[in-house]
Every structure is written in structure tokens, then in C-alpha cells.
Design an enzyme around this catalytic site. Structure first.
Site, PDB file in Angstrom:
ATOM      1  CE  LYS A  26      -2.328  -0.952   3.814  1.00 48.36           C
ATOM      2  NZ  LYS A  26      -1.632  -2.198   4.202  1.00 48.36           N
ATOM      3  NE  ARG A 101      -4.079  -1.206  10.174  1.00 48.47           N
ATOM      4  CZ  ARG A 101      -3.002  -0.662   9.618  1.00 48.47           C
ATOM      5  NH1 ARG A 101      -3.024   0.594   9.227  1.00 48.47           N
ATOM      6  NH2 ARG A 101      -1.905  -1.372   9.434  1.00 48.47           N
ATOM      7  NE  ARG A 140       7.421  -2.694   6.265  1.00 47.88           N
ATOM      8  CZ  ARG A 140       6.099  -2.694   6.147  1.00 47.88           C
ATOM      9  NH1 ARG A 140       5.532  -2.320   5.028  1.00 47.88           N
ATOM     10  NH2 ARG A 140       5.345  -3.088   7.153  1.00 47.88           N
ATOM     11  NE  ARG A 173       6.701  -0.358  10.566  1.00 43.85           N
ATOM     12  CZ  ARG A 173       5.613  -0.369   9.816  1.00 43.85           C
ATOM     13  NH1 ARG A 173       5.625   0.165   8.622  1.00 43.85           N
ATOM     14  NH2 ARG A 173       4.492  -0.918  10.248  1.00 43.85           N
ATOM     15  NE  ARG A 184       2.017  -4.608  11.618  1.00 40.15           N
ATOM     16  CZ  ARG A 184       2.990  -4.319  10.750  1.00 40.15           C
ATOM     17  NH1 ARG A 184       4.204  -4.797  10.951  1.00 40.15           N
ATOM     18  NH2 ARG A 184       2.752  -3.562   9.721  1.00 40.15           N
TER      19      ARG A 184
END
Ligand code: AMP
Length: 228
Positions: A26, A101, A140, A173, A184
Site C-alpha cells: 500500500k 482499518r 522490510r 520497525r 498484525r
């Protein structure tokens, strides 16, 4: 379906939501669409992480939830987003990334836009298989300086842990670590997936396969937004 084109110069605004699991791409796609269509990219996760870095009251509250991979409470996130999207630089429209969300967030957004004579014009559902999502999240890396993102598996920096763009240090992160990433995803399936049907019911949903080359996804997304 004849969506108002954000490419024309008539000044008509267009509001687009990107919805999908963490790791679907996204953020990457929203940045391209921001450039290509002149919409402002508003990412709830980025705003929350900035508040955490700045150690504001909102940031300190958000940290408890983010570190656990849980959603930050609706009232906190809704207030933050509604404050952001009516700022002057959002006049041509917004591409929402990571918000809404929950159904509550979606309803609050719809109501607030309506009060300002605006609406959601399209919702793009970006998806990819679970194993790919986990690899994208856990691989990531983000630059501490310019926030550019990389991926150890798919898009590594030229020099290990150093940003190609600004030379800043790359970090992972804390909520991207595997255990939190899995959680998540569960939170996404439980709390955010119902939004897909909600927006389908409103006739706004467009599905785009996020499991292919970044450029193909961007082209597909632009096509959906311009041609409807
Ligand atoms: P993201 O960068 O979109 O993956 O978001 C990172 C984290 O920020 C999420 O796991 C949540 O803890 C929090 N967050 C971001 N957006 C929202 C939202 N719309 N509602 C609640 N929590 C959010």
C-alpha cells in the site's frame, strides 16, 4: 463507472482508499499514485510513527498498541486523520493508506467527508498471498533519515544497512519482527477484512493483485482509477 479523473485540471478532488493486509504494498503504491495523480498520500502508520518519534502524548499512547501489533484505538486515529485531511495541501484529494482499518473508522471518515461536501470515490483492495506478505514485512527496512523503504529479499540497498538515497542508517520497525508481523496479519483478518464487504456493498471496491511487479501494480491501479 466514470470516476472523476484526478488527472484533469478542473480542480475536482478525488479521495481514494487503499485497503489490504500489511505487506501488500500500500505504501509503495500510494507514493506512486501521489506523484502520478496529484493526490496527497496520507498514511496513518507514518503519522503515528512520527508522533512516537516526537514523543507527543498521542505518540506515547500509540506506542503501547503498535509495539504489540494491535490497532490504536479508533478515537485516537480518527481524530488524527480528520485533522490531517482538511489541511490545504489535501485540497486535490487524498490517497488513504492504512486508514480506515475498522468499520467505525470508515463510518467516521464517510460522515466527515460528507460534512465537507466530499466523498470516497474509490477503494482499492490490494492483496497478496500470506507467505509473500510475511516475507515482505519481515524483510522490510526503513531509512532513519528520509524514511525510504527497502526489502532485504526483494529490494535491498546497494550497501548493507545504508540508504541509497541519503546515506542514512536503515532499521527494521519493531512491529515488523516475525512474531508481531504474524499477529498484525491476524488483526487484519479479524478487524479490517470486514471493510472489504462494506465498501463492495457501497459499489466502491476495485480489486488489484499486489503479487506482481511494482510497476504492473501501479499501472493496474492507475487504470482502475482513471477508467473506473
Ligand atoms: P502500518 O504502517 O499501516 O502498517 O501501521 C503500523 C501500526 O500502526 C499498525 O499495526 C497499528 O498498530 C497502527 N495503525 C496504523 N493505522 C491504524 C489505524 N487506521 N487504526 C488503528 N491502528 C493503526
Amino acid at each position: 463507472m466514470g470516476l472523476p479523473s484526478a488527472l484533469d485540471d478542473e480542480g475536482s478532488e478525488m479521495n481514494v482508499i487503499l485497503v489490504g493486509p500489511p505487506g501488500a504494498g500500500k505504501g509503495t503504491q500510494a507514493k506512486f499514485i501521489e506523484k502520478r495523480m496529484g493526490l496527497r498520500h496520507v498514511a496513518s502508520g507514518d503519522l503515528l510513527r512520527k508522533a512516537m518519534r516526537d514523543e507527543t502524548a498521542l505518540g506515547l499512547k500509540a506506542r503501547e498498541f503498535i509495539d504489540q501489533g494491535e490497532l490504536v484505538p479508533d478515537d485516537v486515529v480518527i481524530g488524527m486523520i480528520l485533522e490531517r485531511i482538511f489541511e490545504p495541501d489535501c485540497e486535490r484529494g487524498v490517497i488513504f493508506d492504512g486508514f480506515p482499518r475498522t468499520k467505525e473508522q470508515a463510518e467516521a471518515l464517510g460522515e466527515s467527508l460528507a460534512e465537507h461536501g466530499q466523498q470516497i470515490d474509490a477503494v482499492i483492495f490490494l492483496n497478496a498471498p500470506r507467505d509473500i506478505l510475511l516475507k515482505r514485512i519481515a524483510g522490510r527496512q526503513t531509512c532513519r533519515g528520509c524514511q525510504q523503504s527497502y526489502n532485504l529479499y526483494y529490494f535491498p540497498s546497494k550497501e548493507e544497512n545504508i540508504c541509497d538515497v541519503c546515506g542514512g542508517e536503515l532499521y527494521q520497525r519493531s512491529d515488523d519482527q516475525m512474531a508481531t508481523a504474524r499477529h498484525r496479519l491476524e488483526v487484519y483478518f479479524r478487524q479490517t477484512m470486514p471493510l472489504i464487504d462494506y465498501y463492495r456493498g457501497l459499489g466502491l471496491l476495485h480489486e488489484v493483485d499486489g503479487n506482481t511487479y511494482v510497476e504492473y501494480v501501479t499501472d493496474r491501479l492507475s487504470y482502475e482509477l482513471n477508467a473506473g
